[in-house]
Design a protein around this motif. Structure first.
Motif, PDB file in Angstrom:
ATOM      1  N   VAL A 128      12.117 -46.645  61.144  1.00 45.27           N
ATOM      2  CA  VAL A 128      11.536 -46.897  62.469  1.00 45.27           C
ATOM      3  C   VAL A 128      12.580 -46.697  63.571  1.00 45.27           C
ATOM      4  CG1 VAL A 128      10.423 -48.617  63.936  1.00 45.27           C
ATOM      5  CG2 VAL A 128       9.770 -48.414  61.532  1.00 45.27           C
ATOM      6  N   PRO A 129      13.821 -47.230  63.452  1.00 48.99           N
ATOM      7  CA  PRO A 129      14.818 -46.930  64.499  1.00 48.99           C
ATOM      8  C   PRO A 129      15.140 -45.449  64.607  1.00 48.99           C
ATOM      9  CG  PRO A 129      15.514 -48.806  63.155  1.00 48.99           C
ATOM     10  CD  PRO A 129      14.343 -48.186  62.458  1.00 48.99           C
ATOM     11  N   VAL A 130      15.115 -44.730  63.487  1.00 47.20           N
ATOM     12  CA  VAL A 130      15.369 -43.287  63.534  1.00 47.20           C
ATOM     13  C   VAL A 130      14.296 -42.578  64.351  1.00 47.20           C
ATOM     14  CG1 VAL A 130      15.614 -41.200  62.138  1.00 47.20           C
ATOM     15  CG2 VAL A 130      16.581 -43.350  61.326  1.00 47.20           C
ATOM     16  N   ALA A 131      13.043 -42.980  64.185  1.00 48.50           N
ATOM     17  CA  ALA A 131      11.948 -42.369  64.939  1.00 48.50           C
ATOM     18  C   ALA A 131      12.105 -42.619  66.429  1.00 48.50           C
ATOM     19  CB  ALA A 131      10.607 -42.906  64.448  1.00 48.50           C
ATOM     20  N   TYR A 132      12.524 -43.817  66.825  1.00 48.45           N
ATOM     21  CA  TYR A 132      12.735 -44.101  68.243  1.00 48.45           C
ATOM     22  C   TYR A 132      13.902 -43.288  68.800  1.00 48.45           C
ATOM     23  CZ  TYR A 132       9.387 -47.912  68.815  1.00 48.45           C
ATOM     24  OH  TYR A 132       8.226 -48.646  68.933  1.00 48.45           O
ATOM     25  N   GLU A 133      14.953 -43.084  68.019  1.00 47.31           N
ATOM     26  CA  GLU A 133      16.084 -42.275  68.471  1.00 47.31           C
ATOM     27  C   GLU A 133      15.668 -40.814  68.660  1.00 47.31           C
ATOM     28  OE1 GLU A 133      19.278 -42.766  65.783  1.00 47.31           O
ATOM     29  OE2 GLU A 133      19.579 -44.896  66.202  1.00 47.31           O
ATOM     30  N   VAL A 134      14.801 -40.326  67.778  1.00 44.96           N
ATOM     31  CA  VAL A 134      14.337 -38.944  67.911  1.00 44.96           C
ATOM     32  C   VAL A 134      13.504 -38.766  69.180  1.00 44.96           C
ATOM     33  CG1 VAL A 134      12.878 -37.176  66.850  1.00 44.96           C
ATOM     34  CG2 VAL A 134      14.444 -38.501  65.436  1.00 44.96           C
ATOM     35  N   VAL A 135      12.634 -39.728  69.471  1.00 45.59           N
ATOM     36  CA  VAL A 135      11.826 -39.634  70.692  1.00 45.59           C
ATOM     37  C   VAL A 135      12.714 -39.661  71.927  1.00 45.59           C
ATOM     38  CG1 VAL A 135      10.104 -40.854  72.081  1.00 45.59           C
ATOM     39  CG2 VAL A 135       9.759 -40.590  69.640  1.00 45.59           C
ATOM     40  N   HIS A 136      13.722 -40.533  71.930  1.00 43.32           N
ATOM     41  CA  HIS A 136      14.632 -40.601  73.072  1.00 43.32           C
ATOM     42  C   HIS A 136      15.419 -39.302  73.222  1.00 43.32           C
ATOM     43  CE1 HIS A 136      17.210 -42.332  76.102  1.00 43.32           C
ATOM     44  NE2 HIS A 136      18.289 -42.095  75.364  1.00 43.32           N
ATOM     45  N   ALA A 137      15.905 -38.747  72.105  1.00 35.89           N
ATOM     46  CA  ALA A 137      16.636 -37.480  72.163  1.00 35.89           C
ATOM     47  C   ALA A 137      15.727 -36.324  72.566  1.00 35.89           C
ATOM     48  CB  ALA A 137      17.291 -37.196  70.819  1.00 35.89           C
ATOM     49  N   TRP A 138      14.464 -36.384  72.176  1.00 37.51           N
ATOM     50  CA  TRP A 138      13.506 -35.330  72.560  1.00 37.51           C
ATOM     51  C   TRP A 138      13.302 -35.312  74.074  1.00 37.51           C
ATOM     52  CZ3 TRP A 138      11.428 -31.096  70.683  1.00 37.51           C
ATOM     53  CH2 TRP A 138      10.235 -30.601  71.206  1.00 37.51           C
ATOM     54  N   LYS A 139      13.253 -36.486  74.693  1.00 36.21           N
ATOM     55  CA  LYS A 139      13.152 -36.534  76.153  1.00 36.21           C
ATOM     56  C   LYS A 139      14.379 -35.933  76.825  1.00 36.21           C
ATOM     57  CE  LYS A 139      10.344 -40.781  76.208  1.00 36.21           C
ATOM     58  NZ  LYS A 139      10.289 -42.200  76.685  1.00 36.21           N
ATOM     59  N   ILE A 140      15.557 -36.279  76.328  1.00 38.24           N
ATOM     60  CA  ILE A 140      16.800 -35.742  76.907  1.00 38.24           C
ATOM     61  C   ILE A 140      16.867 -34.232  76.712  1.00 38.24           C
ATOM     62  CG2 ILE A 140      19.315 -35.806  76.753  1.00 38.24           C
ATOM     63  CD1 ILE A 140      19.139 -38.698  75.954  1.00 38.24           C
ATOM     64  N   ARG A 188      14.496 -32.518  79.261  1.00 37.48           N
ATOM     65  CA  ARG A 188      15.058 -32.621  80.604  1.00 37.48           C
ATOM     66  C   ARG A 188      16.275 -31.720  80.766  1.00 37.48           C
ATOM     67  NH1 ARG A 188      17.109 -38.365  81.627  1.00 37.48           N
ATOM     68  NH2 ARG A 188      18.760 -37.553  80.285  1.00 37.48           N
ATOM     69  N   GLY A 189      17.154 -31.683  79.768  1.00 39.20           N
ATOM     70  CA  GLY A 189      18.351 -30.856  79.867  1.00 39.20           C
ATOM     71  C   GLY A 189      18.031 -29.374  79.927  1.00 39.20           C
ATOM     72  N   VAL A 190      17.123 -28.904  79.072  1.00 40.78           N
ATOM     73  CA  VAL A 190      16.755 -27.490  79.084  1.00 40.78           C
ATOM     74  C   VAL A 190      16.095 -27.115  80.400  1.00 40.78           C
ATOM     75  CG1 VAL A 190      15.264 -25.769  78.002  1.00 40.78           C
ATOM     76  CG2 VAL A 190      16.593 -27.328  76.579  1.00 40.78           C
ATOM     77  N   ALA A 191      15.228 -27.993  80.918  1.00 41.30           N
ATOM     78  CA  ALA A 191      14.558 -27.705  82.188  1.00 41.30           C
ATOM     79  C   ALA A 191      15.555 -27.619  83.336  1.00 41.30           C
ATOM     80  CB  ALA A 191      13.509 -28.781  82.469  1.00 41.30           C
ATOM     81  N   ALA A 247       7.855 -28.317  82.675  1.00 42.93           N
ATOM     82  CA  ALA A 247       9.004 -29.223  82.736  1.00 42.93           C
ATOM     83  C   ALA A 247       9.989 -28.811  83.823  1.00 42.93           C
ATOM     84  CB  ALA A 247       9.713 -29.266  81.379  1.00 42.93           C
ATOM     85  N   VAL A 248      10.080 -27.513  84.116  1.00 40.17           N
ATOM     86  CA  VAL A 248      11.005 -27.051  85.160  1.00 40.17           C
ATOM     87  C   VAL A 248      10.609 -27.602  86.521  1.00 40.17           C
ATOM     88  CG1 VAL A 248      11.969 -25.008  86.282  1.00 40.17           C
ATOM     89  CG2 VAL A 248      11.533 -24.978  83.831  1.00 40.17           C
ATOM     90  N   ASP A 249       9.322 -27.752  86.764  1.00 43.60           N
ATOM     91  CA  ASP A 249       8.865 -28.274  88.048  1.00 43.60           C
ATOM     92  C   ASP A 249       9.086 -29.779  88.170  1.00 43.60           C
ATOM     93  OD1 ASP A 249       8.035 -25.689  88.536  1.00 43.60           O
ATOM     94  OD2 ASP A 249       5.975 -26.061  87.863  1.00 43.60           O
ATOM     95  N   ARG A 250       9.201 -30.480  87.045  1.00 43.74           N
ATOM     96  CA  ARG A 250       9.363 -31.929  87.097  1.00 43.74           C
ATOM     97  C   ARG A 250      10.798 -32.365  87.340  1.00 43.74           C
ATOM     98  NH1 ARG A 250       6.385 -31.929  82.108  1.00 43.74           N
ATOM     99  NH2 ARG A 250       8.207 -32.880  81.101  1.00 43.74           N
ATOM    100  N   PHE A 251      11.768 -31.512  87.021  1.00 46.83           N
ATOM    101  CA  PHE A 251      13.172 -31.904  87.136  1.00 46.83           C
ATOM    102  C   PHE A 251      13.871 -31.010  88.155  1.00 46.83           C
ATOM    103  CE2 PHE A 251      11.852 -32.920  82.786  1.00 46.83           C
ATOM    104  CZ  PHE A 251      12.129 -34.276  82.767  1.00 46.83           C
ATOM    105  N   PRO A 252      14.634 -31.599  89.077  1.00 43.63           N
ATOM    106  CA  PRO A 252      15.301 -30.799  90.114  1.00 43.63           C
ATOM    107  C   PRO A 252      16.518 -30.077  89.550  1.00 43.63           C
ATOM    108  CG  PRO A 252      15.906 -33.102  90.339  1.00 43.63           C
ATOM    109  CD  PRO A 252      14.887 -33.043  89.231  1.00 43.63           C
ATOM    110  N   GLN A 255      26.330 -30.468  77.651  1.00 44.97           N
ATOM    111  CA  GLN A 255      26.819 -31.119  76.448  1.00 44.97           C
ATOM    112  C   GLN A 255      25.856 -32.201  75.957  1.00 44.97           C
ATOM    113  OE1 GLN A 255      29.840 -29.887  75.089  1.00 44.97           O
ATOM    114  NE2 GLN A 255      28.788 -30.859  73.379  1.00 44.97           N
ATOM    115  N   GLU A 256      25.220 -32.930  76.864  1.00 45.87           N
ATOM    116  CA  GLU A 256      24.211 -33.903  76.458  1.00 45.87           C
ATOM    117  C   GLU A 256      23.038 -33.215  75.776  1.00 45.87           C
ATOM    118  OE1 GLU A 256      23.068 -36.044  79.892  1.00 45.87           O
ATOM    119  OE2 GLU A 256      24.944 -37.170  80.063  1.00 45.87           O
ATOM    120  N   THR A 257      22.684 -32.025  76.242  1.00 45.35           N
ATOM    121  CA  THR A 257      21.577 -31.292  75.632  1.00 45.35           C
ATOM    122  C   THR A 257      21.929 -30.850  74.221  1.00 45.35           C
ATOM    123  OG1 THR A 257      20.953 -30.507  77.839  1.00 45.35           O
ATOM    124  CG2 THR A 257      19.981 -29.375  75.967  1.00 45.35           C
TER     125      THR A 257
END
Length: 439
Positions: free
Chosen positions: A134-146, A149-152, A291-296, A308-310
């Motif tokens: 369960v903690p692994v799944a939450y870490e994956v969701v958090h990393a998926w958001k980052i 955002r990073g690629v956008a 996603a490009v339109d959502r992030f400046p 590097q975060e990406t």
């Protein structure tokens, strides 16, 4: 014609007041990385001691700390590694698990069913959650958001080109001249690509799956397929692994299911699906659409840090998906790119690939691999993004890398050591007139 460069590890970036590049040797000064990606160790290295990126930003790395060195002798990486072969479309994909092993397990289960003995199922095969995942799944969701955002944000500063006729993409100032287009009109263009501006979906290939409240309940039929929402397969895998997302509920069993052979004899009763409410769910943060339109756009000083975060987020998602798929079942079509997260595939007749008429449009389900759920989408590696375009005569000297890694590399990030051989950073590309002299 080899180029030997010193291997150095990554340290977070910083820029002095005078504009000179600096390096921070301590990872504790980077709160984002420490809080999000603790517990993982990746070997990072830059192919150049100084990486020039857009808008005149430069970055460097520091030497690897002594306490991170292993007592064993460092393994020597090969100079180049060939990518996995492209499977032909007019042929079924090979089974990830040998067919003999599948038949052997089937015979054992059939024999037990004839004897009236139930199958012994371990979590999550019996419908229960695996608490340690369960903690692994939450870490994956958090990393998926980052990662999204990073690629956008990097797409605002790093040019990406996509072919309008095929799935080829290229990360550089101009598109390459390699004649490998397989589009419908490639004959009149002699294999050259028709380049347009790329998007996030070109970097992160959207692989979606049906969201099911109860994966062990009624199977999705072709007539009822529109009653189920489609979300990224990575997100659906994390939901079934224990992540609670508002608007996308999932049934959490307290009693295991019972099976005899292939037949389910007790699933704890059928529970009505409460339905989804996308208007109140955070699925927009987990989707690559627009996603490009959502992030400046990022500032010049933030570009290396975001890159590097990406990279860290990409490695985190890939590691987490592989770990979850060792326990949770994910099915993939052996003919097309359809993926379904659950013990059995759906019955929607949407497959249009090789000999789909023989299957009445149904998918040929088999166990999925990590690359089918989270595809790397390899692109050509470019040493000089502002230099001349890649030519067709020298394509055997060029390397490749996942699209996210190549995007972050050109933005100033250091990439893991395992990608150096496939990027061929230690091999010098000859000139056009020297190519015939190279063995």
């Amino acid at each position: 014609m080899l180029r030997h460069l010193p291997a150095v590890s990554f340290a977070p970036w910083a820029v002095s007041n005078k504009g000179d590049p600096l390096c921070l040797a301590e990872m504790s000064r980077h709160p984002v990385l420490n809080s999000s990606f603790h517990g993982l160790k990746f070997g990072f290295v830059c192919s150049n001691p100084t990486v020039k990126i857009n808008r005149g930003i430069s970055a460097c790395t520091s030497k690897r700390p002594n306490h991170n060195r292993s007592k064993k002798k460092d393994e020597i990486l090969p100079q180049n590694v060939d990518l996995p072969t492209i499977l032909p479309k007019k042929k079924k994909k090979p089974f990830p698990v040998p067919i003999k092993k599948l038949l052997q397990e089937g015979r054992i289960n059939k024999k037990l069913a004839q004897m009236g003995i139930e199958r012994h199922l371990e979590p999550p095969k019996n419908g229960l959650l695996v608490p340690k995942l369960v903690p692994v799944a939450y870490e994956v969701v958090h990393a998926w958001k980052i990662l999204i955002r990073g690629v956008a944000q990097l797409l605002h500063v790093v040019p990406v080109h996509a072919c309008s006729e095929c799935s080829e993409i290229h990360v550089a100032e101009t598109g390459h001249h390699i004649q490998n287009c397989r589009g419908s009109t490639n004959g009149r263009r002699k294999g050259l690509h028709s380049w347009i501006k790329g998007s996030v979906d070109d970097i992160l290939v959207p692989i979606e799956s049906y969201h099911m409240y109860d994966p062990y309940g009624r199977r999705i039929k072709h007539e009822t397929r529109l009653n189920f929402d489609r979300i990224p397969a990575v997100v659906e895998l994390c939901i079934q692994a224990g992540v609670e997302l508002p608007g996308y509920p999932s049934r959490r069993r307290t009693e295991p299911i019972r099976m005899m052979g292939k037949k389910v004899i007790d699933i704890g009763g059928l529970v009505e699906d409460p339905g989804t409410s996308p208007s109140t769910s955070p699925i927009i943060e987990l989707d690559t659409h627009r996603a490009v339109d959502r992030f400046p756009p990022p500032t010049d000083r933030e570009i290396p840090k975001i890159a590097q975060e990406t990279v860290y987020a990409y490695e985190k998602v890939k590691w987490g998906v592989a770990k979850l798929m060792r326990k949770y079942t994910v099915k993939a079509c052996g003919y097309c790119s359809e993926v379904h997260v659950g013990p059995w595939g759906h019955n929607a007749k949407l497959c249009g690939e090789f000999k789909h008429q023989w299957r009445d449009g149904k998918h040929g389900w088999q166990d999925a691999t990590v690359d089918e759920v989270f595809p790397p989408n390899y692109v050509w590696h470019v040493e000089e993004p502002n230099g001349p375009p890649l030519t067709n005569a020298l394509k055997r000297f060029y390397g490749k890398a996942p699209a996210v890694i190549e995007l972050c590399f050109q933005a100033g990030a250091c990439v893991p050591d395992k990608y150096r051989p496939m990027m061929r950073v230690d091999i010098v590309t000859p000139e056009d007139d020297e190519a015939r002299l190279v063995a």
